[in-house]
Design a protein around this motif. Structure first.
Motif, PDB file in Angstrom:
ATOM      1  N   VAL A   1       2.268  -5.516   6.103  1.00 31.09           N
ATOM      2  CA  VAL A   1       2.927  -4.199   5.162  1.00 31.09           C
ATOM      3  C   VAL A   1       1.392  -4.485   4.146  1.00 31.09           C
ATOM      4  O   VAL A   1       1.164  -5.220   3.755  1.00 31.09           O
ATOM      5  CB  VAL A   1       3.984  -4.915   3.662  1.00 31.09           C
ATOM      6  CG1 VAL A   1       3.953  -4.161   3.036  1.00 31.09           C
ATOM      7  CG2 VAL A   1       5.659  -5.260   5.198  1.00 31.09           C
TER       8      VAL A   1
ATOM      9  N   ALA B   1      -1.910   0.777  -2.875  1.00 31.72           N
ATOM     10  CA  ALA B   1      -0.527   0.633  -3.190  1.00 31.72           C
ATOM     11  C   ALA B   1      -0.232  -0.444  -3.244  1.00 31.72           C
ATOM     12  O   ALA B   1      -0.441  -1.228  -2.933  1.00 31.72           O
ATOM     13  CB  ALA B   1       0.196   1.758  -2.464  1.00 31.72           C
TER      14      ALA B   1
ATOM     15  N   TYR C   1       4.296  -1.576  -1.506  1.00 33.14           N
ATOM     16  CA  TYR C   1       3.990  -0.540  -0.319  1.00 33.14           C
ATOM     17  C   TYR C   1       6.454  -2.255   0.227  1.00 33.14           C
ATOM     18  O   TYR C   1       5.980  -2.476   0.942  1.00 33.14           O
ATOM     19  CB  TYR C   1       3.892  -0.791   1.571  1.00 33.14           C
ATOM     20  CG  TYR C   1       3.016   0.310   0.490  1.00 33.14           C
ATOM     21  CD1 TYR C   1       3.410   2.303   0.560  1.00 33.14           C
ATOM     22  CD2 TYR C   1       1.339  -0.031   0.480  1.00 33.14           C
ATOM     23  CE1 TYR C   1       2.279   2.703   1.130  1.00 33.14           C
ATOM     24  CE2 TYR C   1       0.798   0.772   0.640  1.00 33.14           C
ATOM     25  CZ  TYR C   1       0.741   2.423   0.623  1.00 33.14           C
ATOM     26  OH  TYR C   1      -0.008   3.109   0.543  1.00 33.14           O
TER      27      TYR C   1
ATOM     28  N   SER D   1       9.144  -0.173   0.404  1.00 36.60           N
ATOM     29  CA  SER D   1       9.174   0.617   1.687  1.00 36.60           C
ATOM     30  C   SER D   1       8.876   0.921   3.239  1.00 36.60           C
ATOM     31  O   SER D   1      10.002   0.061   3.493  1.00 36.60           O
ATOM     32  CB  SER D   1       9.219   2.473   1.244  1.00 36.60           C
ATOM     33  OG  SER D   1       8.290   2.189   0.961  1.00 36.60           O
ATOM     34  N   THR D   2       7.487  -0.332   3.344  1.00 36.43           N
ATOM     35  CA  THR D   2       7.513  -0.502   4.319  1.00 36.43           C
ATOM     36  C   THR D   2       7.769  -1.751   4.784  1.00 36.43           C
ATOM     37  O   THR D   2       7.747  -2.499   6.140  1.00 36.43           O
ATOM     38  CB  THR D   2       6.031  -0.875   4.165  1.00 36.43           C
ATOM     39  OG1 THR D   2       5.348   0.905   4.063  1.00 36.43           O
ATOM     40  CG2 THR D   2       5.465  -0.828   5.441  1.00 36.43           C
TER      41      THR D   2
ATOM     42  N   SER E   1       1.021  -9.812   4.125  1.00 44.74           N
ATOM     43  CA  SER E   1       0.752  -8.683   3.162  1.00 44.74           C
ATOM     44  C   SER E   1      -0.396  -9.200   2.323  1.00 44.74           C
ATOM     45  O   SER E   1      -0.460 -10.586   1.825  1.00 44.74           O
ATOM     46  CB  SER E   1       1.635  -8.158   1.930  1.00 44.74           C
ATOM     47  OG  SER E   1       1.216  -7.251   2.155  1.00 44.74           O
TER      48      SER E   1
ATOM     49  N   VAL F   1       7.006  -6.552  -3.474  1.00 44.30           N
ATOM     50  CA  VAL F   1       7.109  -7.091  -1.694  1.00 44.30           C
ATOM     51  C   VAL F   1       8.086  -8.246  -1.577  1.00 44.30           C
ATOM     52  O   VAL F   1       8.693  -8.414  -0.605  1.00 44.30           O
ATOM     53  CB  VAL F   1       5.513  -7.191  -1.303  1.00 44.30           C
ATOM     54  CG1 VAL F   1       5.360  -6.776   0.054  1.00 44.30           C
ATOM     55  CG2 VAL F   1       4.748  -5.280  -1.050  1.00 44.30           C
TER      56      VAL F   1
ATOM     57  N   THR G   1      -3.411   7.573   6.108  1.00 46.94           N
ATOM     58  CA  THR G   1      -2.118   8.329   6.631  1.00 46.94           C
ATOM     59  C   THR G   1      -2.489   9.565   6.670  1.00 46.94           C
ATOM     60  O   THR G   1      -3.493  10.338   6.338  1.00 46.94           O
ATOM     61  CB  THR G   1      -0.872   8.323   5.173  1.00 46.94           C
ATOM     62  OG1 THR G   1       0.374   8.982   5.208  1.00 46.94           O
ATOM     63  CG2 THR G   1      -1.685   9.024   3.697  1.00 46.94           C
TER      64      THR G   1
ATOM     65  N   HIS H   1      -2.251   8.012  -1.449  1.00 43.20           N
ATOM     66  CA  HIS H   1      -2.559   7.100  -1.006  1.00 43.20           C
ATOM     67  C   HIS H   1      -3.792   6.584  -0.577  1.00 43.20           C
ATOM     68  O   HIS H   1      -3.703   5.229  -0.699  1.00 43.20           O
ATOM     69  CB  HIS H   1      -2.084   7.233   0.767  1.00 43.20           C
ATOM     70  CG  HIS H   1       0.023   7.507   0.568  1.00 43.20           C
ATOM     71  ND1 HIS H   1      -0.084   5.926   0.827  1.00 43.20           N
ATOM     72  CD2 HIS H   1       0.356   8.355   0.957  1.00 43.20           C
ATOM     73  CE1 HIS H   1       1.894   6.478   1.254  1.00 43.20           C
ATOM     74  NE2 HIS H   1       2.300   7.840   1.080  1.00 43.20           N
TER      75      HIS H   1
ATOM     76  N   ASP I   1       9.204   9.168   3.234  1.00 43.26           N
ATOM     77  CA  ASP I   1       8.879   7.845   3.093  1.00 43.26           C
ATOM     78  C   ASP I   1       9.678   6.793   2.041  1.00 43.26           C
ATOM     79  O   ASP I   1       9.222   5.528   2.957  1.00 43.26           O
ATOM     80  CB  ASP I   1       7.865   7.986   1.923  1.00 43.26           C
ATOM     81  CG  ASP I   1       6.141   8.590   2.132  1.00 43.26           C
ATOM     82  OD1 ASP I   1       6.136   8.295   4.005  1.00 43.26           O
ATOM     83  OD2 ASP I   1       5.661   9.409   1.808  1.00 43.26           O
ATOM     84  N   TYR I   2      10.945   7.326   1.897  1.00 45.33           N
ATOM     85  CA  TYR I   2      11.672   6.490   0.987  1.00 45.33           C
ATOM     86  C   TYR I   2      13.009   6.390   1.554  1.00 45.33           C
ATOM     87  O   TYR I   2      13.590   4.853   1.910  1.00 45.33           O
ATOM     88  CB  TYR I   2      12.319   6.478  -0.538  1.00 45.33           C
ATOM     89  CG  TYR I   2      10.633   6.558  -1.385  1.00 45.33           C
ATOM     90  CD1 TYR I   2      10.094   5.526  -1.059  1.00 45.33           C
ATOM     91  CD2 TYR I   2       9.326   7.489  -1.525  1.00 45.33           C
ATOM     92  CE1 TYR I   2       9.009   5.288  -1.119  1.00 45.33           C
ATOM     93  CE2 TYR I   2       7.749   7.743  -2.281  1.00 45.33           C
ATOM     94  CZ  TYR I   2       7.985   5.928  -2.157  1.00 45.33           C
ATOM     95  OH  TYR I   2       6.746   6.026  -3.024  1.00 45.33           O
TER      96      TYR I   2
ATOM     97  N   HIS J   1       9.160   5.408   8.433  1.00 45.24           N
ATOM     98  CA  HIS J   1       7.469   5.920   7.633  1.00 45.24           C
ATOM     99  C   HIS J   1       7.052   5.232   7.904  1.00 45.24           C
ATOM    100  O   HIS J   1       5.741   5.641   7.557  1.00 45.24           O
ATOM    101  CB  HIS J   1       7.685   6.345   6.089  1.00 45.24           C
ATOM    102  CG  HIS J   1       7.631   4.820   5.969  1.00 45.24           C
ATOM    103  ND1 HIS J   1       7.740   4.478   3.995  1.00 45.24           N
ATOM    104  CD2 HIS J   1       6.655   3.683   6.649  1.00 45.24           C
ATOM    105  CE1 HIS J   1       7.317   3.205   3.959  1.00 45.24           C
ATOM    106  NE2 HIS J   1       6.686   3.110   5.100  1.00 45.24           N
TER     107      HIS J   1
END
Length: 450
Positions: free
Chosen positions: A130, A135, A137, A139-140, A160, A174, A248, A273, A373-374, A380
């Protein structure tokens, strides 16, 4: 702010077209030269090197490389309720899509007593990367962990980057996402060194590490910068990887029916990003190109991360590409092989079925990349840098292996024996044929019964 590449009136081979399209100046193969020594150091020295590299690259020397369970619980307790609701909705949608990806076992009966069954077996242990840095993440975490869980993976490991402002632990959001998904093996390690730790494992060097800090995994997945992508390339073969998911990229194929402000907003959204992010518009409409360029300038100047966006849009990896028509535009985006491809054309749904190379395809004006992305339900974590020509995005398939189970009776093998011997002899591998014949020969050990 953004360069133009005019391909109108030109007939190019696939190689010439690929060479003409925008790409980042720093390539994975270049980054690999810097990454190889890092991997070797982690493999040899374990946790000591991980702390040294965190101090060098992240500005903090973590006391705990493995995140304490209490820190995960505290992060979830302190999570903003609206963010939690958003993550829970993302988990629900991503889980529904990935549950449908589970491959079914099947059996083929080739003859009486001749059967081949295909099983799908999840890998034992996976490492989920991650990103951190510019940023955050959570979501990752969702994309990696849900796909692995739906595949039936028993052991999930998240890593991470450590953060100076969080006492050397990864970002609390995270950590909260990990707790929300029941992942309790989490490491404060980032970059290429995290990939090395996952691939080779790492010995502990401080009392709190224990004897073995981290056991090796079977598969490493997740996006990251070009150095993470390079590290994944270098450890491929030691472990499996999903794809080389580096900085990205977005490509938008649009005609004069597209809304210039929508296109501009989508280009800017991906450019925020990373300064190395790629934003590419492919269009046969010069009027649209002009309008998008104007709107990009306005949006890029007004957005929170204006400096980062401006650097990404002005980089060699970003461009507006002018083509003769949508048909040539389709040829261009297929040659480019974008991580994210948006189709904002009059016939977007029809065109989507003709695309051959893209990590994910977003159809029409109401399916922006931000949705994917979400909360679209799609994953993603996608291939970048042209890897979409040969690789898929992350999914259940990333964590399972197909295993054939072969079952033949004596009679079924006997029907093929002479043919197997003939082919084995043709390949000059006579012992292969002898291994078959041995099943039908009378020997002293079987009491004289064939």
């Amino acid at each position: 702010m953004i360069q133009r590449i005019d391909l109108r009136g030109r007939t190019l081979s696939r190689r010439e077209l690929t060479d003409a399209l925008p790409r980042a100046e720093v390539r994975v193969e270049d980054a690999a030269e810097r990454v190889a020594p890092i991997i070797a150091q982690v493999r040899e020295h374990g946790a000591a090197t991980l702390r040294d590299l965190a101090e060098r690259f992240d500005g903090v020397r973590p006391e705990h490389l493995r995140v304490p369970t209490a820190a995960l619980a505290d992060a979830l307790e302190g999570l903003d309720p609206d963010v939690r609701a958003g993550l829970e909705e993302a988990i629900r949608r991503v889980r529904a899509v990935h549950a449908a990806q589970r491959p079914a076992e099947h059996t083929v009966e080739l003859a009486d007593g001749a059967r081949v069954r295909q099983r799908w077996v999840p890998v034992r242990r996976v490492g989920l990367y991650v990103p951190g840095g510019l940023a955050v993440y959570p979501s990752t975490v969702v994309m990696n962990a849900v796909a692995a869980q739906e595949a039936g993976v028993a052991e999930l490991v998240v890593t991470s980057p450590p953060q100076r402002e969080n006492a050397g632990l990864p970002h609390p959001t995270v950590l909260a996402a990990c707790a929300l998904l029941g992942v309790d093996e989490v490491y404060a390690v980032g970059g290429a060194q995290a990939v090395a730790m996952l691939a080779y494992g790492a010995r502990g060097t401080e009392p709190q590490d224990g004897g073995v800090l981290c056991e090796p995994v079977d598969v490493v997945t997740g996006p990251g910068n070009v150095y993470v992508a390079a590290a994944k390339r270098l450890v491929r073969g030691v472990v499996g990887i999903d794809a080389e998911a580096g900085p990205t990229e977005i490509a938008v194929l649009a005609d004069d029916t597209a809304d210039a402000d929508h296109v501009a907003a989508d280009l800017v959204s991906q450019a925020e990003h990373d300064p190395m992010a790629a934003a590419v518009l492919v269009t046969p409409s010069e009027a649209l190109a002009d309008a998008v360029e104007d709107r990009v300038a306005v949006r890029a100047g007004a957005t929170k991360h204006a400096e980062r966006v401006a650097e990404a849009l002005a980089g060699s990896q970003s461009a507006i590409v002018l083509v003769d028509d949508v048909e040539q535009g389709l040829e261009v985006v297929d040659a480019y092989g974008a991580e994210h491809l948006e189709l904002q054309t009059a016939d977007a749904s029809v065109l989507a079925d003709r695309v051959r190379s893209a990590g994910a395809i977003f159809v029409g004006p109401y399916a922006p990349v931000s949705l994917g992305d979400y909360m679209a339900g799609s994953n993603h974590v996608l291939p970048t840098g042209g890897a979409a020509h040969s690789s898929s995005g992350l999914g259940v398939h990333s964590f399972v292996r197909a295993v054939h189970v072969v079952e033949y009776s004596r009679d079924a093998l006997g029907e093929l024996a002479d043919r197997i011997v003939a082919v084995a002899d043709a390949e000059d591998l006579p012992a292969h044929g002898e291994a078959v014949r041995a099943r039908f020969e009378t020997t002293a050990t079987d009491g004289g019964h064939a």
